[in-house]
Structures are given as structure tokens and as C-alpha cells.
Design a protein around this motif. Structure first.
Motif, short mmCIF file in Angstrom:
data_model
loop_
_atom_site.label_atom_id
_atom_site.label_comp_id
_atom_site.label_asym_id
_atom_site.label_seq_id
_atom_site.Cartn_x
_atom_site.Cartn_y
_atom_site.Cartn_z
N VAL A 40 0.85 -1.19 0.00
CA VAL A 40 0.00 0.00 0.00
C VAL A 40 0.88 1.24 0.00
O VAL A 40 1.84 1.33 0.77
N ILE A 41 0.57 2.18 -0.87
CA ILE A 41 1.30 3.45 -0.92
C ILE A 41 0.59 4.44 -0.01
O ILE A 41 -0.51 4.91 -0.30
N LYS A 42 1.19 4.71 1.12
CA LYS A 42 0.58 5.62 2.08
C LYS A 42 0.66 7.05 1.57
O LYS A 42 1.72 7.49 1.12
N PRO A 43 -0.44 7.78 1.61
CA PRO A 43 -0.42 9.15 1.07
C PRO A 43 0.25 10.13 2.03
O PRO A 43 0.23 9.96 3.25
N LEU A 44 0.84 11.15 1.45
CA LEU A 44 1.36 12.25 2.25
C LEU A 44 0.22 13.05 2.85
O LEU A 44 -0.88 13.12 2.29
N LYS A 45 0.48 13.67 3.98
CA LYS A 45 -0.51 14.54 4.60
C LYS A 45 -0.16 15.99 4.30
O LYS A 45 1.00 16.40 4.44
N PHE A 46 -1.16 16.77 3.88
CA PHE A 46 -0.96 18.19 3.59
C PHE A 46 -1.91 19.03 4.44
O PHE A 46 -3.07 18.65 4.66
N ILE A 47 -1.42 20.16 4.90
CA ILE A 47 -2.23 21.14 5.63
C ILE A 47 -2.49 22.31 4.70
O ILE A 47 -1.56 22.96 4.21
N LYS A 48 -3.75 22.60 4.46
CA LYS A 48 -4.17 23.65 3.52
C LYS A 48 -4.26 25.00 4.25
O LYS A 48 -4.85 25.08 5.32
N ARG A 49 -3.69 26.03 3.63
CA ARG A 49 -3.77 27.37 4.21
C ARG A 49 -3.99 28.40 3.11
O ARG A 49 -3.23 28.47 2.14
N GLN A 50 -5.02 29.20 3.25
CA GLN A 50 -5.28 30.27 2.29
C GLN A 50 -4.41 31.47 2.61
O GLN A 50 -4.30 31.91 3.75
N ILE A 51 -3.77 32.01 1.56
CA ILE A 51 -2.91 33.18 1.70
C ILE A 51 -3.63 34.44 1.23
O ILE A 51 -3.49 35.50 1.84
N ALA A 52 -4.39 34.34 0.15
CA ALA A 52 -5.10 35.50 -0.38
C ALA A 52 -6.27 35.02 -1.23
O ALA A 52 -6.27 33.89 -1.73
N SER A 53 -7.24 35.89 -1.39
CA SER A 53 -8.40 35.58 -2.25
C SER A 53 -8.22 36.13 -3.65
O SER A 53 -9.16 36.10 -4.45
N GLU A 54 -7.02 36.63 -3.96
CA GLU A 54 -6.76 37.16 -5.30
C GLU A 54 -6.94 36.06 -6.35
O GLU A 54 -6.71 34.88 -6.09
N SER A 55 -7.32 36.46 -7.57
CA SER A 55 -7.65 35.49 -8.61
C SER A 55 -6.57 35.37 -9.69
O SER A 55 -6.86 34.91 -10.80
N GLY A 73 -4.80 30.75 -8.58
CA GLY A 73 -5.93 30.41 -9.44
C GLY A 73 -7.07 31.38 -9.23
O GLY A 73 -7.06 32.22 -8.32
N LYS A 74 -8.08 31.23 -10.06
CA LYS A 74 -9.27 32.07 -9.92
C LYS A 74 -10.00 31.81 -8.61
O LYS A 74 -10.88 32.58 -8.22
N ASP A 75 -9.63 30.71 -7.93
CA ASP A 75 -10.22 30.38 -6.63
C ASP A 75 -9.26 30.67 -5.48
O ASP A 75 -9.40 30.11 -4.40
N GLY A 76 -8.28 31.56 -5.68
CA GLY A 76 -7.45 32.03 -4.59
C GLY A 76 -6.04 31.47 -4.57
O GLY A 76 -5.68 30.58 -5.33
N LEU A 77 -5.22 32.03 -3.67
CA LEU A 77 -3.83 31.64 -3.49
C LEU A 77 -3.70 30.84 -2.19
O LEU A 77 -4.10 31.31 -1.13
N TYR A 78 -3.10 29.64 -2.30
CA TYR A 78 -3.02 28.73 -1.16
C TYR A 78 -1.64 28.11 -1.04
O TYR A 78 -0.94 27.93 -2.04
N ILE A 79 -1.29 27.76 0.19
CA ILE A 79 -0.16 26.89 0.47
C ILE A 79 -0.69 25.55 0.96
O ILE A 79 -1.62 25.50 1.77
N PHE A 80 -0.10 24.47 0.46
CA PHE A 80 -0.34 23.14 1.01
C PHE A 80 0.96 22.68 1.65
O PHE A 80 1.91 22.29 0.96
N TYR A 81 0.99 22.76 2.98
CA TYR A 81 2.20 22.38 3.71
C TYR A 81 2.31 20.86 3.76
O TYR A 81 1.37 20.16 4.18
N ASN A 82 3.45 20.37 3.34
CA ASN A 82 3.72 18.93 3.30
C ASN A 82 4.16 18.46 4.68
O ASN A 82 5.24 18.82 5.15
N LYS A 83 3.34 17.66 5.33
CA LYS A 83 3.63 17.17 6.68
C LYS A 83 4.23 15.77 6.67
O LYS A 83 4.44 15.17 7.73
N GLY A 84 4.50 15.24 5.48
CA GLY A 84 5.08 13.92 5.39
C GLY A 84 4.08 12.83 5.70
O GLY A 84 2.87 12.99 5.52
N TYR A 85 4.57 11.71 6.22
CA TYR A 85 3.69 10.57 6.52
C TYR A 85 3.30 10.57 7.99
O TYR A 85 3.58 9.64 8.73
N GLU A 86 2.64 11.63 8.41
CA GLU A 86 2.22 11.71 9.83
C GLU A 86 1.05 10.78 10.09
O GLU A 86 0.21 10.56 9.23
#
Length: 394
Positions: A32-47, A381-394
Motif C-alpha cells: 500500500v502506498i501511504k499518502p502524504l498529509k498536507f495542511i491547507k492554508r489560504q494566503i489570499a483571495s486574489e484570482s 488560481g481564480k479560486d485564490g492563493l493557497y499553500i499546502f504544507y507537506n507534513k510527510g507521513y504523519e
């Protein structure tokens, strides 16, 4: 049959049955390939649809640049004004963010361009909070997006816009010293025909030189890339191809293959290059990766999980044609695909309807923002600017 013998046979049979059921289960768990965990954070609502990570203020901390603003790391809360962009309906005419110190002052500038203005420009980093001055590189026609590749192998990337309605032109940074304005690049047209939608770069034929991949075939690099003729090979038809088209040896047979997303339709595929030693001919075999999603416009091939092997990072561009593409109103998502030796396994970073899932823009960044050693994903993107922080295999 004695009771003792019966019990022994029953015990052995039970052990075999239990082992038979247990072994595949354990094997499955091992594979089984365990998926990485990501934490989503919005930085701006700009498009704005383009974002990249680089050190704007030379403090050795990565910043985020997207459209009219740059966001100061490590918090990405404080933002600085770059300058007003030009908007056409839902679109900002800003289809790439390529960092490069163009004027040699030790600060990273960036290159962009757009479909509507038909202009390729670079924006000069002032080193303070003043607006960034724009310099015109060229007016090459409708710019779908732009990428940077080291075509001549000198360690300095060349700039290549995908201009579907116009010829393929390489823009090479001049090697003279001092500050440069509008006259910073030399222009080399390497093919007169229209490019078409889609562009990639990599060594297709194994001669050590990078070739260009178009949606109707590939251009073989000559020995002298700026003076000799490039040879066109009409080996395939790829449709409304992604930018970039990835060149990589997927199945590790020593021959380059390509990965192509449909930027304005359904489909994500890889094409296996096969060479017939007897006839000395080449064929391309199409393999599906993900036929169920559409608008795979941008992608990157890199080691996301730190195992020393590349993964394919891509996703659906939100409202690429304002919802008018096939699947344009489907849920959006960001994914990575891991090669398992036989095929690609899909892992979800984000998925859902607007407000739940996050779409991919036309140009995105993958970089370690926190010093963790893990690569994070920065997506506009037209749906905002985001960071997805890579938390590894937590």
C-alpha cells in the motif's frame, strides 16, 4: 482414524487456511502506498493564476510571488505591492512567474506574459517597496504560458513562451554585464509553423541535447541550437496539451517517454517510446493515467515524498475557459501520481467543489517553505492563493 490424528490434520489444515488468507493481506499492506498529509492554508483571495516561490528580499527566506503582490516569508501574511496587472474579464494577463536575475544586480526579477496583451515582459525587482518596473521582451502573439529551460546547456535558462498561434521562439538572456532594460534578450526563431497548444523540453532521442515537444510531434535539437536547423518529427498528435509536457524515462528502460495532460479536455496519459532495433523506427504507445478529470494544464515532475524518485504533481485548472471546457464545472483538485513499477497510483492533495477543493492555476510552485526538508505546494488560481504544507507521513 484416531482422535489424535484427526486433531493433527485439523490443526495443520487450519494453519494453512489461516496463513493463506493472512499472507495476501500482509502483502497488500506492505504494498500500500501511504499518502502524504498536507495542511491547507489560504494566503489570499486574489484570482491571479500564476505563483512561484523565490527569495525576493535576499534574506535567505523563501517568499511567494503572485500577480500584483509578493508575500513575505516565513509568515506569508505581510504582502508587498508589485504593480497593477491588466485584467480581461475573469483573466489577469499574467500567465507565468519565472524568477531570473535579468539585470545582474543580485536581485531576482521575474518573467510573465499573457494571452490578451500578446506581450512577454519582465518585472524588475527594485529592492524596496516601490513598484516593479515592467520591461517588454517581445510581442510574440498570444502567450498561453511561458517556461524556462536551459536549451544550450550553459547553466542559464532560456525563456520559451507557448504561443499556439505563432512560431516557436527562444529568448536568450544576453551575456553582457550591467543593467538591462527592454533589450535584455536575444531572439531565435527555430520553426516557422504555428506551435499549437502545449510545450515540453527534454532529451527524446538520447543524444544528450534537449528537444522540444509540441502537440503534433517533437523538434530534434541540432548540435548548434541557435544556428543550425531543428528537425521536426511528426510522431504523435496530443490534443490541447499541457504546459509543460513532461519528458522522463517512466518505466526505466533507458528510453525517454512523455507525460501529457489535456489542458482543455478530459485525460492524463503517458506515452511510452519504443524503438525497433531492426527497422530503426520509433513508435509511441499511449497509457492512461487518469481519464476521469479534465483541464490538466500545469504539472511538475519531482520528488515530492523524499524517496529519491519523482512523482507527477498536477491537477485541474479552475475555470480554464470560464467553465466552457469539457468537465469545466466538475469538482476541482490537486493530485500527485506515484509510479509503482507498472502504472501510476493517484493520491489526492485536495478535492471538492469550490470552497472545499482547490484548483490548480496555470503556473505553480513546489518548494520547502519551512526548512523541514519537505516540499510544499503553492497554488494560485481564480479560486485564490493557497499553500499546502507537506507534513510527510504523519
Amino acid at each position: 482414524m484416531s482422535r489424535y490424528r484427526f486433531l493433527m490434520i485439523f490443526f495443520v489444515f487450519s494453519f494453512i487456511v489461516i496463513s493463506g488468507f493472512a499472507q495476501p493481506e500482509n502483502a497488500v499492506h506492505k504494498n500500500v502506498i501511504k499518502p502524504l498529509k498536507f495542511i491547507k492554508r489560504q494566503i489570499a483571495s486574489e484570482s491571479f493564476e500564476s505563483a512561484e516561490v523565490f527569495d525576493v528580499n535576499n534574506d535567505k527566506i523563501p517568499d511567494i510571488v503572485s500577480g500584483s503582490f509578493w508575500y513575505e516569508g516565513p509568515g506569508y501574511v505581510k504582502r508587498h505591492y508589485i504593480g497593477a496587472g491588466k485584467q480581461y474579464g475573469e483573466y489577469w494577463d499574467d500567465f507565468s512567474t519565472i524568477p531570473l536575475d535579468i539585470n545582474g544586480d543580485g536581485r531576482l526579477d521575474f518573467i510573465t506574459g499573457g494571452w490578451f496583451g500578446k506581450t512577454l515582459i519582465w518585472k524588475e525587482n527594485p529592492g524596496n517597496d516601490n513598484e516593479w518596473k515592467e520591461h517588454v521582451i517581445a510581442e510574440p502573439g498570444n502567450v498561453e504560458t511561458t517556461r524556462a529551460w536551459d536549451v544550450d546547456g550553459d547553466g542559464i535558462p532560456e525563456i520559451i513562451p507557448n504561443t499556439p498561434n505563432d512560431p516557436l521562439v527562444i529568448y536568450r538572456l544576453k551575456k553582457d554585464s550591467g543593467r538591462r532594460g527592454a533589450d535584455a534578450f536575444e531572439h531565435y526563431k527555430i520553426r516557422n509553423e504555428k506551435q499549437g497548444h502545449g510545450l515540453g523540453f527534454g532529451d527524446i532521442n538520447g543524444d544528450g541535447r534537449g528537444d522540444f515537444i509540441l502537440n503534433t510531434g517533437w523538434l530534434e535539437a541540432p548540435k548548434n541550437v541557435f544556428t543550425d536547423t531543428w528537425t521536426f518529427h511528426p510522431d504523435f498528435t496530443l490534443g490541447t496539451s499541457s504546459v509543460p509536457i513532461i519528458v522522463a524515462d517512466i518505466n526505466k528502460d533507458g528510453i525517454s517517454d512523455i507525460i501529457v495532460g489535456q489542458a482543455h479536455d478530459y485525460g492524463l496519459d503517458w506515452y511510452e517510446q519504443k524503438k525497433d532495433k531492426k527497422t530503426k523506427t520509433t513508435s509511441w504507445v499511449k497509457h492512461m493515467i487518469d481519464p476521469y478529470n479534465s483541464q490538466f494544464h500545469a504539472m511538475q515532475w519531482l520528488d515530492l515524498d523524499g524517496d529519491g524518485k519523482e512523482e507527477l504533481v498536477t491537477g485541474k485548472r479552475y475555470r480554464a475557459h470560464n467553465g466552457n471546457d469539457p468537465g469545466g464545472n466538475d469538482p476541482v483538485g490537486i493530485y500527485y501520481y506515484k509510479w509503482n513499477g507498472d502504472s501510476f497510483t493517484k493520491q489526492v492533495v485536495s478535492y471538492g467543489v469550490l470552497g472545499e477543493g482547490k484548483g490548480l492555476g496555470i503556473y505553480f510552485g513546489v518548494s520547502d517553505l519551512t526548512g523541514s526538508g519537505r516540499k510544499d505546494i503553492v497554488v494560485a488560481g481564480k479560486d485564490g492563493l493557497y499553500i499546502f504544507y507537506n507534513k510527510g507521513y504523519e
